[in-house]
Design an enzyme around this catalytic site. Structure first.
Site, PDB file in Angstrom:
ATOM      1  N   SER A 271      40.322  43.468  40.477  1.00 61.28           N
ATOM      2  CA  SER A 271      41.196  44.547  40.929  1.00 61.28           C
ATOM      3  C   SER A 271      40.550  45.899  40.651  1.00 61.28           C
ATOM      4  O   SER A 271      39.479  46.175  41.174  1.00 61.28           O
ATOM      5  CB  SER A 271      42.567  44.418  40.271  1.00 61.28           C
ATOM      6  OG  SER A 271      43.500  45.236  40.917  1.00 61.28           O
ATOM      7  N   GLU A 390      46.766  39.509  49.114  1.00 65.17           N
ATOM      8  CA  GLU A 390      46.552  40.587  48.141  1.00 65.17           C
ATOM      9  C   GLU A 390      47.686  41.617  48.121  1.00 65.17           C
ATOM     10  O   GLU A 390      48.006  42.174  47.083  1.00 65.17           O
ATOM     11  CB  GLU A 390      45.225  41.300  48.442  1.00 65.17           C
ATOM     12  CG  GLU A 390      43.977  40.469  48.216  1.00 65.17           C
ATOM     13  CD  GLU A 390      43.607  40.299  46.753  1.00 65.17           C
ATOM     14  OE1 GLU A 390      44.435  40.634  45.871  1.00 65.17           O
ATOM     15  OE2 GLU A 390      42.486  39.840  46.485  1.00 65.17           O
TER      16      GLU A 390
END
Length: 564
Positions: A271, A390
């Protein structure tokens, strides 16, 4: 109750090893490393994986007082006592309320016990309740520390002359945690996580050369990513990224003392940590940092608009109840930590207030744009990864109309021109809910835009940049939320990954890439190169299968070419 923790932009499950480790903490049995500026002793020895843990090694001076909002500096010499690093060390945190509300739904639907549907997911986010966690309990500004885990065999080789001269050693895996550049730590604190014991087990099964694992802290939120003209004049933009760079230089200078080889460093992050990997690959006007030879960007997240905005600076001063940068540097640390937490705690939905900006020095443009144009360190071998869903929790359930959708775009990506917002809302992501564009309602429309803009297109472009020699995978275990893969990257003996074959596939790919430079999956099958068709490995609940990358190239082209 299922234990949860944040890890990236949100929470994942606690991460531990496959089996409960047997450890030794008898200091008479634990080695000491002379770093020159200090002596540091291993804190423990894991008899199961035969690894030493050197915890909380200081790599920079405490960034307090006049050093606040500045680049890190070398530690002062302190050889009066042997350091053990037994204390708790993590940086001040900030948790946006919209993310806190999402933690429980994320945990619920990451388990196959709870059937996932989009309708149930959207309703659970709307009804989400925040976790009752004090995210700053134990946090302190003096947090620039790193951990070194090393196999006994590799460490014992460190004393030989060839290793101390940097002529060889074990491969090194450096981990950069995620958390929206606002929360997180090298270990997952304030809750447990990121124990690499499973990776060590796979490393031992694959090779007898050993492994070194390094996890690092870096400054977060206002303390790591304060921007504005005053910081430009009398401070350093992107201090948190400079912390990471400083720690990577520490690895280059010192890892041979632990048995690691500085020319075999793989940088892995997830991330915001994955986005950081791309920032370092494209730093210095696209030349890269030159501090690692391989990279594993997992769900690499960067906000495509990276302008310096003064509002965050003035708001922080207001929360701190001061009127100048000098007063902010002189403020009490408890007040600074509280101001940072309060400011991020008021962040609008799908925003974190602070993050990397273009500083004109180390960071001179967006990673996706640089990579698209071939301006990145091409000597670095890459294995990129992302999850199939996502954008799942990056949406505002209060957005109903097209005007509200445009307003949400505007506040989620500060700095967009009005014509850009209009193009996104009417051309690239129009109100067409038949599923042909990747969404079926207003909520999933936001999910698709956010997921592509921030993560999927970064994954796409780094794949394009290295397609003839690079590798890629998709985490395809349903529902494939952002951060869901972390439970499979690491381990938790008290709450094992629901799909062991998926965990073995992902960990085997990581370790074989780190050790051999070529990732392998089921039955030691070598990953395909991406090539012209975008061939990847899909990590499914039953293991890895070859498939084709599925990312919208047209929309990614627009995001990469975004000119501000």
């Amino acid at each position: 109750m299922r234990r949860l923790f944040f890890a990236s932009f949100v929470l994942s499950f606690t991460l531990r090893g496959n089996a409960a480790p047997v450890t030794s903490t008898d200091s008479s049995c634990l080695p000491v490393v002379d770093l020159g500026y200090e002596l540091h002793q291993a804190l423990s020895y894991n008899k199961t994986t035969q690894t030493y843990l050197f915890q909380n090694i200081r790599y920079a001076q405490p960034p307090v007082g006049d050093l606040r909002f500045r680049a890190p500096t070398h530690p002062k010499t302190n050889r009066t006592a042997i350091q053990t690093g037994s204390e708790l060390r993590f940086c001040p945190q900030g948790v946006p309320p919209w993310q806190n509300d999402a933690f429980t739904p994320i945990g619920k639907y990451s388990s196959p016990v709870n059937a996932f549907t989009l309708q149930a997911w959207e309703e659970s986010i709307k009804d989400g309740q925040p976790l009752p966690v004090d995210w700053n309990a134990g946090a302190q500004e003096d947090c620039l520390f790193l951990d070194v885990h090393v196999t006994k065999g590799a460490f014992e080789q460190a004393s030989s002359k060839s290793k101390s001269c940097g002529d060889g050693g074990a491969p090194v895996l450096v981990w950069i945690h995620g958390g929206g550049f606002a929360l997180g730590s090298k270990t997952g604190t304030p809750t447990p996580g990121y124990d690499p014991v499973g990776l060590f087990e796979h490393a031992a099964a694959n090779s007898d050369e050993g492994l070194v694992f390094v996890g690092l802290n870096y400054r977060l939120g206002a303390l790591g990513f304060m921007s504005g003209s005053e910081i430009e004049k009398n401070g350093d933009l992107n201090a948190g990224l400079l912390d990471q760079k400083f720690a990577l230089q520490w690895v280059q200078d010192n890892i041979h003392l632990f048995g690691g080889f500085k020319e075999r460093v793989t940088l892995m992050g997830e991330s915001a940590g994955g986005g950081s990997v791309l920032f370092h690959m494209t730093a210095n006007h696209g030349k890269g940092a030159g501090l690692f030879s391989q990279a594993i960007p997992q769900s690499p997240a960067t906000i495509p608009t990276m302008q310096v905005v003064d509002d965050g600076y003035s708001q922080f001063l207001s929360y701190l109840n001061v009127s100048s940068l000098e007063e902010a540097r002189a403020a009490d640390t408890k007040a600074v930590i509280a101001a940072n937490a309060a400011q991020i705690g008021a962040a609008p939905t799908t925003t974190y207030i602070f993050g990397p900006v273009i500083d004109g020095k180390y960071i001179t443009g967006s990673p996706s744009n640089f990579i698209k144009d071939g301006a990145f360190d091409k000597s670095v071998k890459v294995m990129a990864g992302h999850n199939m869903f996502e954008g799942a929790f990056f949406f505002d359930p209060n957005v109903d109309t097209n005007d509200e959708f445009a307003s949400w775009i505007n506040r989620s990506f500060a700095g967009l021109r009005s014509k850009d917002v209009a193009h996104l809302a009417t051309v690239l992501y129009p109100p067409q809910y038949d599923g042909s564009l990747g969404y079926i309602d207003m909520d999933t429309r936001q999910m698709k835009l956010w997921g592509e803009a921030v993560i999927d297109c970064n994954y796409y472009w780094i794949g394009q940049g290295v397609r003839d020699k690079g590798y890629a995978y998709e985490f395809g275990v349903s529902p494939g939320f952002h951060v869901q893969d972390l439970k499979y990257t690491f381990n938790d003996p008290t709450s094992p990954a629901p799909w062991p074959k998926a965990q073995d596939t992902l960990q085997e790919a990581i370790i074989t890439f780190v050790q051999e430079g070529v990732p392998k999956f089921t039955n030691q099958k070598t990953f395909p190169h991406l090539g012209p068709h975008g061939t990847i490995v899909n990590v499914t609940s039953q293991g890895g299968v070859e498939t084709t990358r599925n990312v919208n190239a047209t929309r990614c082209e627009w995001w990469a070419n975004l000119a501000l």
